[in-house]
Design an enzyme around this catalytic site. Structure first.
Site: not given
Ligand code: 8IG
Length: 283
Positions: A37, A89, A93-94, A91, A215-216, A121, A69, A239, A251
């Site tokens: 991302s 990509r 979680y998807e 993930h 998350m990746s 990201a 993406h 962030n 996001h």
């Molecule tokens: I962009 O603060 C991004 N991806 N888990 N936590 C998690 N995934 C993220 C974050 C975050 N920021």
């Protein structure tokens, strides 16, 4: 997902690599870059685009569904090397199986890539890494509860238990620092995701030694190391992790931070790809 009769993920990756080679007209690739991302715009200008195809046109590849993406796979010539760029990509979680999450990386390696650059990201847990900063991964915490090495394993596919001592190549990290001397390094905590963390979870991750959270990446790194490719990981901080700033997490901020840092990320990726050792291919 394309119809296939193969359930062995390694065979499926070989099928995808063969389909890729004929679709882009390039027999072998040297390096792969997975754009996370916010990294999508860093690809423009990386090199000469030879061909671009939808990722989902290859066996076993689902269409990515997260904003930011693109879902394309490009074959580029960068400094004479054949480079695969996976813009997007899927993930864990998807809801994809782990084998699907790492299928792009296994396909790239089956296509010849000995170097895999994984970008993402991430949220920053370390106050030294502010929004808009790219950070080289020194190591990771796989907190997804999953592994591409779990489950039935073919006997002819190398080591059952992957050595992750140098998961992120010291050689490639040194190269990245030569390209951009102000880059920091940190430990990436890879979580299942689906939601951002609570502030308590971020305090926990900080105690565990994490600098970044996302998350990746971690599952792809394990899959790549199993197949003997060298991995460089780079996070773009988009962030501050939950509880570290006054604001909530969104996001859209992720995508905006990527746009701002685009030129720096592009120069980093280009410098790393051009600095790779090994014979240049003739294309
Ligand atoms: I962009 O603060 C991004 N991806 N888990 N936590 C998690 N995934 C993220 C974050 C975050 N920021």
């Amino acid at each position: 997902m394309s119809a296939t009769t193969n359930t062995d993920p390694f065979v499926l990756a070989e099928e995808a690599a063969a389909a890729l080679a004929s679709a882009v007209g390039v027999e072998r690739h040297d390096a792969a870059v997975v754009l996370g991302s916010g990294w999508g715009d860093a690809a423009a200008g990386l090199g000469t685009v030879i061909a671009e195809i939808p990722m989902s046109s290859l066996p076993g590849m689902p269409a990515p569904s997260v904003g930011g993406h693109k879902g394309t796979l490009s074959s580029l010539s960068v400094g004479g090397r054949a480079v695969l760029v996976l813009a997007g990509r899927c993930h864990y979680y998807e809801g994809h199986p782990v084998a699907t999450v790492v299928h792009g990386v296994r396909t790239a390696i089956a296509a010849g890539c000995r170097t895999v650059v994984l970008t993402n990201a991430a949220g920053s847990i370390n106050p030294a890494f502010g929004v808009g900063t790219p950070v080289v991964l020194s190591d990771h915490l796989n907190l997804t509860g999953a592994s591409p090495m779990a489950g039935p394993f073919p006997s002819d596919r190398g080591s059952r238990f992957v050595d992750l001592t140098d998961a992120y190549s010291p050689r490639l990290r040194a190269l990245a620092h030569r390209v951009d001397a102000t880059l920091g390094e940190g430990v990436y905590a890879g979580l299942l995701g689906g939601a951002y963390e609570t502030p308590a979870e971020i305090r926990m991750l900080r105690l565990l030694g994490a600098d970044l959270v996302g998350m990746s990446t971690v599952l792809e790194t394990i899959a790549a190391r199993h197949l003997g490719a060298e991995v460089l990981g780079v996070s773009l901080v988009t962030n501050l992790a939950a509880g570290l700033s006054g604001d909530g997490l969104d996001h859209h901020d992720v995508l905006a931070a990527g746009l701002d840092a685009g030129p720096r990320m592009m120069a980093l990726l280009r410098g790393v790809l051009e600095g790779l050792e090994g014979p240049e291919t003739t294309m």
